[in-house]
Write a protein that holds these residues in place. Structure first.
Motif, PDB file in Angstrom:
ATOM      1  N   ALA A  41       0.834  -1.200   0.000  1.00 18.89           N
ATOM      2  CA  ALA A  41       0.000   0.000   0.000  1.00 18.89           C
ATOM      3  C   ALA A  41       0.871   1.255   0.000  1.00 18.89           C
ATOM      4  N   ASP A  42       0.273   2.364  -0.376  1.00 15.24           N
ATOM      5  CA  ASP A  42       0.979   3.640  -0.341  1.00 15.24           C
ATOM      6  C   ASP A  42       0.826   4.217   1.067  1.00 15.24           C
ATOM      7  N   LEU A  43       1.727   3.835   1.967  1.00 15.65           N
ATOM      8  CA  LEU A  43       1.597   4.197   3.374  1.00 15.65           C
ATOM      9  C   LEU A  43       1.742   5.693   3.613  1.00 15.65           C
ATOM     10  N   GLU A  44       2.467   6.377   2.733  1.00 16.31           N
ATOM     11  CA  GLU A  44       2.628   7.827   2.886  1.00 16.31           C
ATOM     12  C   GLU A  44       1.308   8.564   2.674  1.00 16.31           C
ATOM     13  N   LYS A  45       0.392   7.961   1.900  1.00 23.68           N
ATOM     14  CA  LYS A  45      -0.894   8.599   1.622  1.00 23.68           C
ATOM     15  C   LYS A  45      -2.047   7.979   2.409  1.00 23.68           C
ATOM     16  N   THR A  46      -1.758   6.892   3.108  1.00 22.36           N
ATOM     17  CA  THR A  46      -2.826   6.214   3.852  1.00 22.36           C
ATOM     18  C   THR A  46      -2.474   6.098   5.335  1.00 22.36           C
ATOM     19  N   LEU A  47      -1.683   5.129   5.686  1.00 21.94           N
ATOM     20  CA  LEU A  47      -1.414   4.825   7.087  1.00 21.94           C
ATOM     21  C   LEU A  47      -0.905   6.021   7.884  1.00 21.94           C
ATOM     22  N   MET A  48       0.142   6.674   7.395  1.00 20.55           N
ATOM     23  CA  MET A  48       0.781   7.729   8.187  1.00 20.55           C
ATOM     24  C   MET A  48      -0.152   8.919   8.430  1.00 20.55           C
ATOM     25  N   PRO A  49      -0.807   9.466   7.396  1.00 22.61           N
ATOM     26  CA  PRO A  49      -1.741  10.572   7.692  1.00 22.61           C
ATOM     27  C   PRO A  49      -2.957  10.124   8.495  1.00 22.61           C
ATOM     28  N   ASN A  50      -3.382   8.874   8.331  1.00 23.91           N
ATOM     29  CA  ASN A  50      -4.538   8.401   9.087  1.00 23.91           C
ATOM     30  C   ASN A  50      -4.223   8.273  10.582  1.00 23.91           C
ATOM     31  N   VAL A  51      -3.000   7.894  10.896  1.00 23.87           N
ATOM     32  CA  VAL A  51      -2.565   7.885  12.295  1.00 23.87           C
ATOM     33  C   VAL A  51      -2.641   9.291  12.878  1.00 23.87           C
ATOM     34  N   GLN A  52      -2.204  10.281  12.104  1.00 22.50           N
ATOM     35  CA  GLN A  52      -2.234  11.666  12.572  1.00 22.50           C
ATOM     36  C   GLN A  52      -3.669  12.159  12.772  1.00 22.50           C
ATOM     37  N   ILE A  53      -4.570  11.738  11.905  1.00 25.99           N
ATOM     38  CA  ILE A  53      -5.978  12.136  12.046  1.00 25.99           C
ATOM     39  C   ILE A  53      -6.533  11.652  13.377  1.00 25.99           C
ATOM     40  N   LEU A  54      -6.241  10.400  13.726  1.00 19.52           N
ATOM     41  CA  LEU A  54      -6.742   9.862  14.992  1.00 19.52           C
ATOM     42  C   LEU A  54      -6.063  10.510  16.188  1.00 19.52           C
ATOM     43  N   LYS A  55      -4.790  10.854  16.056  1.00 22.10           N
ATOM     44  CA  LYS A  55      -4.100  11.559  17.138  1.00 22.10           C
ATOM     45  C   LYS A  55      -4.766  12.897  17.413  1.00 22.10           C
ATOM     46  N   LYS A  56      -5.213  13.574  16.350  1.00 26.88           N
ATOM     47  CA  LYS A  56      -5.875  14.867  16.521  1.00 26.88           C
ATOM     48  C   LYS A  56      -7.226  14.732  17.212  1.00 26.88           C
ATOM     49  N   CYS A  57      -7.759  13.506  17.238  1.00 22.70           N
ATOM     50  CA  CYS A  57      -9.005  13.255  17.968  1.00 22.70           C
ATOM     51  C   CYS A  57      -8.729  12.944  19.436  1.00 22.70           C
ATOM     52  N   SER A  58      -7.486  13.125  19.858  1.00 20.77           N
ATOM     53  CA  SER A  58      -7.058  12.891  21.244  1.00 20.77           C
ATOM     54  C   SER A  58      -7.052  11.422  21.632  1.00 20.77           C
ATOM     55  N   ILE A  59      -6.936  10.544  20.632  1.00 21.48           N
ATOM     56  CA  ILE A  59      -6.780   9.121  20.928  1.00 21.48           C
ATOM     57  C   ILE A  59      -5.292   8.863  21.177  1.00 21.48           C
ATOM     58  N   PRO A  60      -4.931   8.312  22.341  1.00 20.82           N
ATOM     59  CA  PRO A  60      -3.524   8.088  22.672  1.00 20.82           C
ATOM     60  C   PRO A  60      -2.833   7.185  21.658  1.00 20.82           C
ATOM     61  N   MET A  61      -1.546   7.406  21.487  1.00 21.98           N
ATOM     62  CA  MET A  61      -0.794   6.654  20.492  1.00 21.98           C
ATOM     63  C   MET A  61      -0.812   5.158  20.769  1.00 21.98           C
ATOM     64  N   GLU A  62      -0.760   4.767  22.038  1.00 21.04           N
ATOM     65  CA  GLU A  62      -0.774   3.338  22.343  1.00 21.04           C
ATOM     66  C   GLU A  62      -2.094   2.696  21.919  1.00 21.04           C
ATOM     67  N   CYS A  63      -3.169   3.466  22.008  1.00 17.84           N
ATOM     68  CA  CYS A  63      -4.470   2.963  21.559  1.00 17.84           C
ATOM     69  C   CYS A  63      -4.522   2.878  20.037  1.00 17.84           C
ATOM     70  N   ILE A  64      -3.941   3.868  19.377  1.00 24.12           N
ATOM     71  CA  ILE A  64      -3.914   3.864  17.915  1.00 24.12           C
ATOM     72  C   ILE A  64      -3.157   2.643  17.407  1.00 24.12           C
ATOM     73  N   LEU A  65      -2.034   2.335  18.030  1.00 20.05           N
ATOM     74  CA  LEU A  65      -1.251   1.167  17.608  1.00 20.05           C
ATOM     75  C   LEU A  65      -2.018  -0.126  17.876  1.00 20.05           C
ATOM     76  N   HIS A  66      -2.720  -0.160  18.994  1.00 17.84           N
ATOM     77  CA  HIS A  66      -3.556  -1.337  19.272  1.00 17.84           C
ATOM     78  C   HIS A  66      -4.608  -1.497  18.184  1.00 17.84           C
ATOM     79  N   LEU A  67      -5.200  -0.388  17.791  1.00 16.13           N
ATOM     80  CA  LEU A  67      -6.201  -0.416  16.734  1.00 16.13           C
ATOM     81  C   LEU A  67      -5.603  -0.852  15.409  1.00 16.13           C
ATOM     82  N   LEU A  68      -4.386  -0.423  15.167  1.00 15.18           N
ATOM     83  CA  LEU A  68      -3.712  -0.783  13.926  1.00 15.18           C
ATOM     84  C   LEU A  68      -3.548  -2.297  13.823  1.00 15.18           C
ATOM     85  N   TYR A  69      -3.178  -2.933  14.925  1.00 14.45           N
ATOM     86  CA  TYR A  69      -3.069  -4.390  14.930  1.00 14.45           C
ATOM     87  C   TYR A  69      -4.450  -5.043  14.816  1.00 14.45           C
ATOM     88  N   LEU A  70      -5.431  -4.409  15.466  1.00 17.17           N
ATOM     89  CA  LEU A  70      -6.769  -4.984  15.518  1.00 17.17           C
ATOM     90  C   LEU A  70      -7.513  -4.853  14.192  1.00 17.17           C
TER      91      LEU A  70
END
Length: 236
Positions: free
Chosen positions: A35-64
């Motif tokens: 996949a094109d991670l520069e246009k998908t995964l990386m900005p999508n992680v930032q979007i969720l961070k801006k929603c005040s979701i902690p990084m450890e939760c985001i990574l858990h979600l990424l695995y899930l």
């Protein structure tokens, strides 16, 4: 292909922190290598961070739910906005389930659901707090996920105090006494009239539950007591 795989492995390691974690994710979602991670995964992680979701939760979600992160960032942003719009609580499992659902629901289908809510009396301006309260209530039962809640707009138009909570108290009681094996669908709980619900989930178990307990749990308003009591007496 190698030109994409090597940079992706590098980005994943930078995000996840170890080769073992990268291998774990890739095993679950091989698409992440191509996949094109520069246009998908990386900005999508930032979007969720801006929603005040902690990084450890985001990574858990990424695995899930890794596929949730592999959509285009504008799709992710729209899905996040929709989840916030209908009041999905920012507890991470419920929120990401909603985002994942919206990622793969067409605009036309979602507009149909929104229009159904408007037809049921939810204005765009006033719906937020009401919807959030009802979604939180339904998710808290542990019987319904965000997909089933969003798929049943009728439930979001029901009163918690007058319809949803009394019926769920009865269902919890029946379940605790092993009188039912599973709950009805959310659509059934929401759309049955009082007497339909009574005939299906109260009348057959009258002797086991008892009239006093039924009235306490099922009857929430004085105007309903007389009618339901008549039904109870006719069951004897």
């Amino acid at each position: 292909m190698a030109n994409k795989i090597i940079p992706n492995l590098s980005m994943l390691k930078g995000l996840l922190g170890s080769n073992d974690d990268v291998a774990r994710l890739v095993k679950r979602c091989p698409r992440a290598l191509l996949a094109d991670l520069e246009k998908t995964l990386m900005p999508n992680v930032q979007i969720l961070k801006k929603c005040s979701i902690p990084m450890e939760c985001i990574l858990h979600l990424l695995y899930l739910r890794p596929r949730t992160f592999l959509v285009k960032s504008d799709t992710m942003m729209k899905s996040v906005e929709k989840a916030i719009e209908i009041g999905v609580p920012l507890t991470f499992i419920a929120f990401i389930n909603a985002v994942d659902l919206f990622n793969y629901t067409s605009e036309g289908m979602w507009e149909v659901k929104l229009q159904t809510l408007r037809d049921l009396g939810f204005s765009d301006e006033a719906s937020g707090d009401k919807l959030k309260k009802k979604i939180e209530f339904l998710l808290a039962t542990g019987k319904f996920n965000i997909s089933s809640v969003v798929a049943c707009p009728v439930a979001l138009a029901c009163s918690i105090e007058k319809r949803l909570e009394p019926r769920m108290q009865i269902l919890r009681l029946l379940e605790s006494r092993n009188l039912i094996e599973k709950w009805p669908s959310l659509s059934g709980i929401s759309s049955f009239t009082d007497y339909m619900f009574f005939d299906k989930f109260i009348r057959p178990y009258y002797d086991e539950i008892g009239e006093e307990c039924i009235i306490k749990k099922f009857v929430t308003g004085k105007k309903r007591v007389e009618g339901v009591s008549k039904c109870l007496r006719s069951s004897i």
